[in-house]
Structures are given as C-alpha cells and as structure tokens.
Design an enzyme around this catalytic site. Structure first.
Site, PDB file in Angstrom:
ATOM      1  N   LYS A 111       0.268 -25.911   7.928  1.00 13.25           N
ATOM      2  CA  LYS A 111      -0.662 -26.333   8.988  1.00 13.25           C
ATOM      3  C   LYS A 111       0.058 -26.987  10.156  1.00 13.25           C
ATOM      4  O   LYS A 111      -0.311 -26.789  11.304  1.00 13.25           O
ATOM      5  CB  LYS A 111      -1.721 -27.295   8.423  1.00 13.25           C
ATOM      6  N   LYS A 194     -10.447 -10.576   4.065  1.00  6.98           N
ATOM      7  CA  LYS A 194     -11.628 -11.257   3.535  1.00  6.98           C
ATOM      8  C   LYS A 194     -12.488 -11.809   4.682  1.00  6.98           C
ATOM      9  O   LYS A 194     -11.966 -12.142   5.752  1.00  6.98           O
ATOM     10  CB  LYS A 194     -11.235 -12.344   2.536  1.00  6.98           C
ATOM     11  N   LYS A 197     -14.110 -17.527   8.341  1.00 12.00           N
ATOM     12  CA  LYS A 197     -14.552 -18.053   9.642  1.00 12.00           C
ATOM     13  C   LYS A 197     -13.421 -18.064  10.656  1.00 12.00           C
ATOM     14  O   LYS A 197     -13.661 -18.246  11.838  1.00 12.00           O
ATOM     15  CB  LYS A 197     -15.208 -19.425   9.506  1.00 12.00           C
TER      16      LYS A 197
HETATM   17  P1  ATP Z   1     -10.801 -19.841   6.186  1.00  9.60           P
HETATM   18  O1  ATP Z   1     -10.935 -19.860   7.662  1.00  9.60           O
HETATM   19  O2  ATP Z   1      -9.878 -20.849   5.610  1.00  9.60           O
HETATM   20  O3  ATP Z   1     -10.558 -18.472   5.635  1.00  9.60           O
HETATM   21  P2  ATP Z   1     -13.343 -19.640   4.979  1.00  9.60           P
HETATM   22  O4  ATP Z   1     -14.549 -19.587   5.795  1.00  9.60           O
HETATM   23  O5  ATP Z   1     -12.871 -18.340   4.503  1.00  9.60           O
HETATM   24  O6  ATP Z   1     -12.212 -20.360   5.734  1.00  9.60           O
HETATM   25  P3  ATP Z   1     -13.102 -21.897   3.135  1.00  9.60           P
HETATM   26  O7  ATP Z   1     -13.719 -23.053   3.818  1.00  9.60           O
HETATM   27  O8  ATP Z   1     -11.616 -21.806   3.038  1.00  9.60           O
HETATM   28  O9  ATP Z   1     -13.674 -20.533   3.750  1.00  9.60           O
HETATM   29  O10 ATP Z   1     -13.676 -21.732   1.677  1.00  9.60           O
HETATM   30  C1  ATP Z   1     -14.826 -22.301   1.116  1.00  9.60           C
HETATM   31  C2  ATP Z   1     -15.068 -21.585  -0.208  1.00  9.60           C
HETATM   32  O11 ATP Z   1     -15.532 -20.248   0.008  1.00  9.60           O
HETATM   33  C3  ATP Z   1     -13.816 -21.451  -1.083  1.00  9.60           C
HETATM   34  O12 ATP Z   1     -14.174 -21.674  -2.429  1.00  9.60           O
HETATM   35  C4  ATP Z   1     -13.403 -20.006  -0.889  1.00  9.60           C
HETATM   36  O13 ATP Z   1     -12.741 -19.474  -2.017  1.00  9.60           O
HETATM   37  C5  ATP Z   1     -14.730 -19.298  -0.690  1.00  9.60           C
HETATM   38  N1  ATP Z   1     -14.595 -18.117   0.154  1.00  9.60           N
HETATM   39  C6  ATP Z   1     -14.265 -18.124   1.459  1.00  9.60           C
HETATM   40  N2  ATP Z   1     -14.268 -16.867   1.956  1.00  9.60           N
HETATM   41  C7  ATP Z   1     -14.607 -16.040   0.940  1.00  9.60           C
HETATM   42  C8  ATP Z   1     -14.777 -14.614   0.820  1.00  9.60           C
HETATM   43  N3  ATP Z   1     -14.645 -13.806   1.852  1.00  9.60           N
HETATM   44  N4  ATP Z   1     -15.123 -14.103  -0.375  1.00  9.60           N
HETATM   45  C9  ATP Z   1     -15.298 -14.928  -1.425  1.00  9.60           C
HETATM   46  N5  ATP Z   1     -15.148 -16.268  -1.400  1.00  9.60           N
HETATM   47  C10 ATP Z   1     -14.807 -16.832  -0.232  1.00  9.60           C
END
Ligand code: ATP
Ligand code: LTN
Length: 329
Positions: A111, A194, A197
């Site tokens: 980070k 995946k 956000k």
């Molecule tokens: P990032 O920008 O870090 O990718 P994110 O929106 O993908 O953020 P996080 O805040 O990192 O999500 O994750 C919150 C939870 O949602 C975690 O338990 C993560 O494993 C799950 N998660 C996030 N994206 C996915 C996805 N596409 N499919 C399944 N589980 C997910």
C-alpha cells in the site's frame, strides 16, 4: 460456540461480489458462532483524507449489514470508533510489537508503494497494531479472513503470545480461519477479473443499491463470446461461466445443470439479471427503510455497540491490571 470476529472497512458501496462472496456467509454464520462484526472506520482513516465521508459511509454500511439479514439480537454489529477501547488497546499493542515486525507486513509494503508520492501516514504502518486490538479485545477464537489478511492474524498471535509472556495470561490466542467458500463473482465487462470496487468502470459491477433497470442493462451488456453455445467452462468461456455461477448462487441449482437448460445467451443473461433483482430488491427496500428511519438505525447500532463495549471494556481492564498500571482514581 466459538467467538468469531469479522471486520469490514466502510470504503465504498457494497457490490454483488461482496454479498455473494462474503456477506451471505456472515448472515448464515450468525447462528453458528458468537459473532462480532466491526465496521472498522478508523482503519479506513489510514487512507481517507477528505472530511465528511467516513461517517456517511459507516452509517450506510451499517444499514446494509442489517438489510442483508444480520440480526442485532444475534450478531453484534458495532462501529470501531464508538468503542474507545480499540484505540487505547492499540497503543499497548504498538508497545508490544517491534518496528521490524511491522516493517515486514506485505500489506504495508504494497500500500505504501502504491501511494508513491501521496502521503503515507504512520497509521498505515501501525495498522496491524489496531487490528490486533480489534481481535484481542473480543477474545476472538476465530477470525475468518482471506489470504491477504493471514499475516495480520499471525502478527496478532505473536503480539498476544509476547504480552501473555511478559505480563501473564491475558489474551485469547486467535486463529485465522478460511471463510466458507462463497461464490467468486467476476466483473461483467471483464470476466477474467473479479468484481471489485477498484475496477476502472462501474459497467461490470452490480451494486446492491442499483435499481432494477440498471441491473437489467448491466446484465444485457455483459461480455460473453461469439460461439453462441451455453456450456460451463471457466477457462474458455469465462463470461458465460460467470453468468451461470451468479444464477447458481441465486437459485441453488448447480451451474452445470443450469447450462443444460439454455441454448442461447440472451435468455441466460435475462434470467441471471432477474434472479439478482429478486435477491437484491428486498435488501434494497430494507436499506432505504432503515436510512429513512435514523432513530431505528441508531437503535440497532446501539444494541451492538453496547454489547461490544461491555466485552471490550472488560478485556482492556484485564490488560491494564496485568501490566500493573495505576488503577484509575
Ligand atoms: P478491492 O477493491 O480490494 O478489490 P472489494 O470491493 O473487492 O475491494 P473488499 O472490501 O476487499 O472488496 O472485500 C470485502 C469482502 O468481499 C471480502 O471478504 C472479499 O473476499 C469479498 N469479495 C470481494 N470481491 C469479491 C468477488 N468479486 N467475489 C467474491 N467475493 C468477493
Ligand atoms: N485489515 C482488514 C480489516 C480488519 C480486520 C480487523 C479483519 C480490520 N480489523 C480485525 C479481521 C479482524 C482488511 O483490510 N480486510
């Protein structure tokens, strides 16, 4: 029942990946453990600099956690900054962890490197000490986390062992557990990545608060392929496999069985969109009801905060006694 702690940062809108991959398991898991769910706004502060955002995002995330089905009488949902014991214990954790240990944290290295010329706060560096406080305050036995957080659970254990050795048995040693495998939801525009956000555009993301027309439109435009055959193959047909996986997660029928039912992409896209709408519509309705009723939302949060505070206060006082700080006069 094991004491389980999960925490989530209020750093953006909840999307279908968060829901099907994680939150849906939180809801089913609330009856399998004595579960605590923290909205860790102070951790989000390590990278949030603009005023007025965090509070709003914290409230929205709380409403969303209740809207997806966490029951405040069963699961303890709390806001980290409302329980001052977190920051108090964090200081003690900082004095129990070494500079060298914190320097080895992969998340900090990544980070801080990503922020390049941006401000890198000391909080980003000591982040694991606050996380250790979150975990140890609740005597958590199990902490469900993805691989990226395992190192932070390990360092928490190391801190707890060191503290217990120095000052006598005080903290329960936590262990990282693999969350029940939820669906892995891919971006509708880029089905090899995946849903996240941090994607460049919103077109491939379904937010739980998207309206029905937007959800339909995003599914209609989902990237597929040109061979026109519906079969479940993540490698060669990632777009179709993702639609089948989403439909499967919504309906409980396996992706392979679903693939046999379709001969064209259009109806599959339509049905996946409608299944998601059926799933998220009641959540969205409940979310808006809660947001329109701040009194009720506060009441729900107070239930969790009060329960969390009681446990946290008792653990912090145990730690103070173990160290031998002068009792408060
Ligand atoms: P990032 O920008 O870090 O990718 P994110 O929106 O993908 O953020 P996080 O805040 O990192 O999500 O994750 C919150 C939870 O949602 C975690 O338990 C993560 O494993 C799950 N998660 C996030 N994206 C996915 C996805 N596409 N499919 C399944 N589980 C997910
Ligand atoms: N660092 C975690 C969020 C987090 C956490 C915790 C997770 C803060 N405190 C305590 C489990 C237990 C993250 O970035 N996902």
């Amino acid at each position: 029942m094991p004491r389980v702690l999960s925490c989530i940062q209020p750093t953006g809108s909840v999307h279908l990946g968060n829901y099907l991959g994680a939150l849906i398991n939180w809801v089913s898991g609330q009856h399998e453990g004595d579960v605590y769910h923290g909205i860790v706004d102070l951790h989000a502060l390590t990278i949030t600099e603009s005023p007025g955002i965090l509070g709003k995002q914290t409230l929205e995330l709380a409403a969303m956690l209740f809207a997806v089905g966490l029951d405040p009488d069963v699961a303890t949902v709390f806001v980290q900054s409302h329980i001052h014991e977190h920051t108090e214990l964090a200081w003690i954790m900082e004095c129990t962890v070494s500079f060298g240990e914190l320097s080895r944290m992969t998340q900090f290295k990544e980070k801080s490197a990503k922020r390049e010329t941006d401000f890198v706060s000391a909080g980003l560096f000591t982040y694991p000490a606050l996380q250790a406080a979150d975990i140890l305050l609740y005597d958590a036995q199990e902490v469900p986390v993805g691989d990226d957080q395992r190192q932070h659970i390990e360092i928490t254990r190391d801190i707890a062992v060191r503290f217990n050795h120095r000052f006598g048995d005080t903290f329960v040693l936590p262990k990282a557990v693999h969350p029940k495998a939820g669906a892995r939801v891919m971006d509708l525009q880029d089905p090899t990545s995946k849903m996240s956000k941090s994607s460049v555009t919103d077109n491939g993301l379904i937010y739980l608060l998207d309206d029905n027309a937007t959800i339909e439109k995003k599914f209609k435009r989902a990237v597929t392929d040109s061979d026109g055959v519906v079969s479940y193959d993540r490698e060669s047909k990632p777009g179709i496999a993702n639609l089948l996986d989403i439909l499967s997660a919504c309906t409980g029928t396996t992706a392979e069985q679903l693939a046999d039912k379709y001969s064209q992409y259009g109806p599959l896209k339509n049905d996946a969109g409608q299944a998601v709408i059926a799933l998220v519509e009641p959540i969205r309705t409940r979310f808006h009801e809660l947001m329109a009723d701040p009194g009720e939302l506060s009441r729900l949060l107070i239930i969790g905060n009060d329960r969390a505070r009681e446990v946290a206060a008792s653990t912090l006082s145990r730690a103070h006694k173990a160290i031998g700080l002068l009792p408060r006069i």
